[in-house]
Design a protein around this motif. Structure first.
Motif, PDB file in Angstrom:
ATOM      1  N   UNK A  39      32.407  35.079 -22.586  1.00 36.96           N
ATOM      2  CA  UNK A  39      31.374  36.054 -22.219  1.00 36.96           C
ATOM      3  C   UNK A  39      32.023  37.414 -21.974  1.00 36.96           C
ATOM      4  N   UNK A  40      33.152  37.408 -21.281  1.00 39.28           N
ATOM      5  CA  UNK A  40      33.866  38.657 -20.999  1.00 39.28           C
ATOM      6  C   UNK A  40      34.362  39.336 -22.278  1.00 39.28           C
ATOM      7  N   UNK A  78      28.473  38.623 -14.597  1.00 34.00           N
ATOM      8  CA  UNK A  78      29.528  37.630 -14.841  1.00 34.00           C
ATOM      9  C   UNK A  78      30.859  38.338 -15.061  1.00 34.00           C
ATOM     10  N   UNK A  79      30.853  39.375 -15.890  1.00 34.90           N
ATOM     11  CA  UNK A  79      32.080  40.100 -16.214  1.00 34.90           C
ATOM     12  C   UNK A  79      32.674  40.750 -14.966  1.00 34.90           C
ATOM     13  N   UNK A  80      31.838  41.420 -14.197  1.00 38.08           N
ATOM     14  CA  UNK A  80      32.318  42.082 -12.977  1.00 38.08           C
ATOM     15  C   UNK A  80      32.875  41.051 -11.999  1.00 38.08           C
ATOM     16  N   UNK A  81      32.142  39.959 -11.791  1.00 35.16           N
ATOM     17  CA  UNK A  81      32.587  38.902 -10.879  1.00 35.16           C
ATOM     18  C   UNK A  81      33.912  38.321 -11.362  1.00 35.16           C
ATOM     19  N   UNK A  82      33.994  38.029 -12.658  1.00 36.07           N
ATOM     20  CA  UNK A  82      35.196  37.403 -13.229  1.00 36.07           C
ATOM     21  C   UNK A  82      36.424  38.280 -13.046  1.00 36.07           C
ATOM     22  N   UNK A  83      36.279  39.570 -13.277  1.00 35.37           N
ATOM     23  CA  UNK A  83      37.417  40.481 -13.137  1.00 35.37           C
ATOM     24  C   UNK A  83      37.804  40.627 -11.663  1.00 35.37           C
ATOM     25  N   UNK A  89      41.252  38.464 -17.076  1.00 33.09           N
ATOM     26  CA  UNK A  89      42.064  39.681 -17.074  1.00 33.09           C
ATOM     27  C   UNK A  89      41.842  40.356 -18.416  1.00 33.09           C
ATOM     28  N   UNK A  90      41.276  41.567 -18.411  1.00 28.54           N
ATOM     29  CA  UNK A  90      41.039  42.275 -19.678  1.00 28.54           C
ATOM     30  C   UNK A  90      42.345  42.497 -20.421  1.00 28.54           C
ATOM     31  N   UNK A  91      42.272  42.325 -21.719  1.00 30.51           N
ATOM     32  CA  UNK A  91      43.459  42.537 -22.559  1.00 30.51           C
ATOM     33  C   UNK A  91      43.699  44.030 -22.719  1.00 30.51           C
TER      34      UNK A  91
END
Length: 93
Positions: A39-40, A78-83, A89-91
């Motif tokens: 998803x991210x 989801x993206x904000x929570x995950x990070x 971890x964004x590439x």
């Protein structure tokens, strides 16, 4: 009226609700973590299903479960929570 407020005060005093209490951090399965990463990365449910060999309906169900565990409403949440919680971890290029 004072009897009403007295009763209300007693109920509040006995309540275990604490708005300042830290909520327990949810535990995600390896499959859920894999879907969170997809998803991210911006993949659709169909693309995720194809990538990890599950049905689109299964992905939709798992995505809903992830939304509930994170207490968010959409992919951006989801993206904000995950990070923020080190689930993704964004590439960097």
């Amino acid at each position: 009226m004072s009897a009403y407020f007295h009763k209300l005060a007693q109920l509040v005093a006995k309540s275990k609700f604490n708005p300042y209490k830290e909520h327990e951090r949810p535990v995600f399965s390896e499959r859920e973590k894999e879907i969170i990463a997809c998803i991210c990365e911006g993949l659709t449910n169909k693309e995720i299903a194809s990538k990890i060999f599950l049905s689109v309906r299964t992905i939709e169900g798992l995505r809903m479960k992830i939304l509930e565990k994170m207490n968010v409403k959409n992919a951006a949440g989801i993206i904000i929570y995950a990070i923020k919680n080190d689930l993704y971890v964004p590439k960097t290029k």
